[in-house]
Scaffold this active site. Structure first.
Site, PDB file in Angstrom:
ATOM      1  N   PRO A 131       0.756  -1.053   0.015  1.00 50.86           N
ATOM      2  CA  PRO A 131      -0.108  -0.140  -0.085  1.00 50.86           C
ATOM      3  C   PRO A 131       0.747   1.397   0.109  1.00 50.86           C
ATOM      4  O   PRO A 131       0.419   2.160  -0.540  1.00 50.86           O
ATOM      5  CB  PRO A 131      -0.764  -0.131   1.381  1.00 50.86           C
TER       6      PRO A 131
ATOM      7  N   GLY B 194       4.664   1.442  -3.943  1.00 49.06           N
ATOM      8  CA  GLY B 194       4.213   0.989  -5.313  1.00 49.06           C
ATOM      9  C   GLY B 194       5.516   1.003  -6.279  1.00 49.06           C
ATOM     10  O   GLY B 194       6.524   0.267  -6.348  1.00 49.06           O
ATOM     11  N   SER B 195       5.623   2.366  -6.926  1.00 49.36           N
ATOM     12  CA  SER B 195       6.809   2.541  -7.684  1.00 49.36           C
ATOM     13  C   SER B 195       8.099   2.667  -6.887  1.00 49.36           C
ATOM     14  O   SER B 195       9.193   2.345  -7.433  1.00 49.36           O
ATOM     15  CB  SER B 195       6.487   3.916  -8.538  1.00 49.36           C
TER      16      SER B 195
ATOM     17  N   GLY C 119     -18.552   6.510 -32.765  1.00 50.20           N
ATOM     18  CA  GLY C 119     -19.438   7.108 -32.322  1.00 50.20           C
ATOM     19  C   GLY C 119     -20.185   6.559 -31.059  1.00 50.20           C
ATOM     20  O   GLY C 119     -19.376   5.737 -30.274  1.00 50.20           O
TER      21      GLY C 119
ATOM     22  N   GLU D 204       3.456  -2.237 -14.076  1.00 48.32           N
ATOM     23  CA  GLU D 204       4.981  -2.734 -14.564  1.00 48.32           C
ATOM     24  C   GLU D 204       5.808  -1.387 -14.770  1.00 48.32           C
ATOM     25  O   GLU D 204       6.422  -1.604 -15.532  1.00 48.32           O
ATOM     26  CB  GLU D 204       4.903  -3.531 -15.765  1.00 48.32           C
TER      27      GLU D 204
END
Length: 389
Positions: free
Chosen positions: A131, A134-135, A339, A363
């Site tokens: 949590p 991440g990166s 559309g 990733e």
């Protein structure tokens, strides 16, 4: 770069193209219907049946070394096959693969984890994201404390691909806070029976990641994958194992989407003539074609560098970044050309819209790729003149 395919390579590519057309694309209406009802588009049993059918024709372990029963194909061929698989949204990958870091296992671990994973009797997941990490993977907080011949693992992991179906995980935990990521993180092979639990995370697309919980999970010292304290190196090797393959699959999706857009443009008539005659539509198609071709060469350049043992990190980051950005631009244009019908769930465009949006996040986010690319350039590790200098 000479990317001319040999006769054998062309036969392999064409076989996969035929497999996708005859075995996977016919399942698309069924997949859409199931997903609309909140079900899995293709069950695990159905995927295994398709994998068995492919295996009967010799397609097993595309990237797996021949010593382990695989085909051991190179990076360029893997990229080309991913393009073909990307032309359908039916979730499928050939059987016989295992996470690259599992090949670092010792002989006992290979018998317990690697070989069963290749054969498809066991399922793994890679658990490093948390949590609050991440990166910034160096910021992981999950801990493993030594207790005699055992380690006690506590912590939470999140957005883990395959976490809800895996029967074992490669989990990364801090084993020495003083050393930090460089020397203080260890990778453990942990069976689900050891006590960790998982909960699926609902997403806007069909990707079904999971959160994993470790509460006083005990594992033997022998469950360490690789060396104690060298887990972060394994994690980086896993993360960088093939970022070029993600945009390769997106490339196939973009090809199919633009083909759909051109068909729609030829058939849709407004004010007495097909919208294909409108310059606005022509420019959308032209821009998409240019971006597809640019992405193709970014992907193949990265793959070629992998095959030739070059440092491909910069090329892979560029391919990953371009893949996410261009794929999202292209699917947006394709939806616009269709559309209102493009916005409905009757066509698969909105599904691809949601699926391709993920490419800019997982990733390695767009921002992380830009950070990597810029740092490599500014530090002199890469040049704007490319890998040829």
């Amino acid at each position: 770069m000479d990317l001319t395919l040999t006769d054998e390579e062309r036969e392999i590519r064409d076989w996969v193209r035929t497999f996708v057309t005859k075995e996977l694309m016919p399942l698309e209406p069924q997949v859409l219907e199931r997903e609309r009802d909140g079900k899995r588009g293709v069950t695990l049993d159905e995927v295994e049946a398709l994998q068995d059918k492919a295996r009967q024709s010799g397609f097993f372990g595309i990237q797996t070394p021949e010593a382990y029963g695989g085909m051991g194909l190179g990076a360029v061929m893997n990229a080309l096959l991913e393009v073909e698989l990307g032309r359908t949204f039916v979730p499928f990958k050939f059987g016989g693969d295992a996470d690259n870091i599992l090949f670092e296992a010792n002989d006992e671990q290979k018998d317990a984890y690697l070989r069963p994973t290749i054969e498809g009797t066991r399922r793994s997941c890679f658990a490093i994201t948390e949590p609050g990490a991440g990166s910034d993977a160096r910021n992981i907080r999950t801990s493993a404390v030594r207790d005699g011949d055992e380690w006690v693992i506590n912590g939470e992991k999140t957005f883990i691909t395959g976490g809800d179906v895996a029967d074992f995980t490669m989990v990364f935990a801090v084993t020495d806070k003083e050393k930090g990521a460089d020397g203080g993180v260890t990778c453990f092979l942990v069976d689900r029976e050891a006590g960790w639990t998982s909960t699926e995370i609902p997403t806007m697309g069909e990707w079904g990641p999971a959160s994993l919980s470790f509460q006083d999970v005990r594992v033997p010292h022998s469950s360490i994958l690789g060396e104690e304290g060298r887990g972060f190196e394994l994690a980086m090797r896993w993360i960088g194992k093939g970022r070029y393959l993600l945009p390769a699959r997106a490339l196939g999706s973009c090809e199919r989407l633009v083909e759909m857009a051109m068909e729609q443009a030829k058939n849709r008539v407004t004010f007495g003539e097909p919208i294909a005659e409108r310059q606005a539509i022509q420019w959308m198609i032209a821009d998409s074609a240019v971006e597809i071709e640019a992405l193709r060469w970014l992907v193949l350049s990265a793959a070629w560098q992998v095959d030739h043992g070059a440092d491909s990190r910069q090329a892979q980051s560029m391919a990953k970044l371009a893949g996410g950005v261009h794929a999202n631009q292209i699917v947006d244009r394709v939806l616009q050309i269709h559309g209102g019908m493009g916005y409905t769930r009757e066509l698969p465009i909105e599904r691809w819209y949601r699926e391709l949006r993920l490419l800019r996040i997982y990733e390695g986010t767009d921002e992380i790729q830009r950070r990597t690319i810029a740092r490599n350039l500014l530090s002199g590790h890469a040049s704007v003149r490319g890998h040829l200098g």
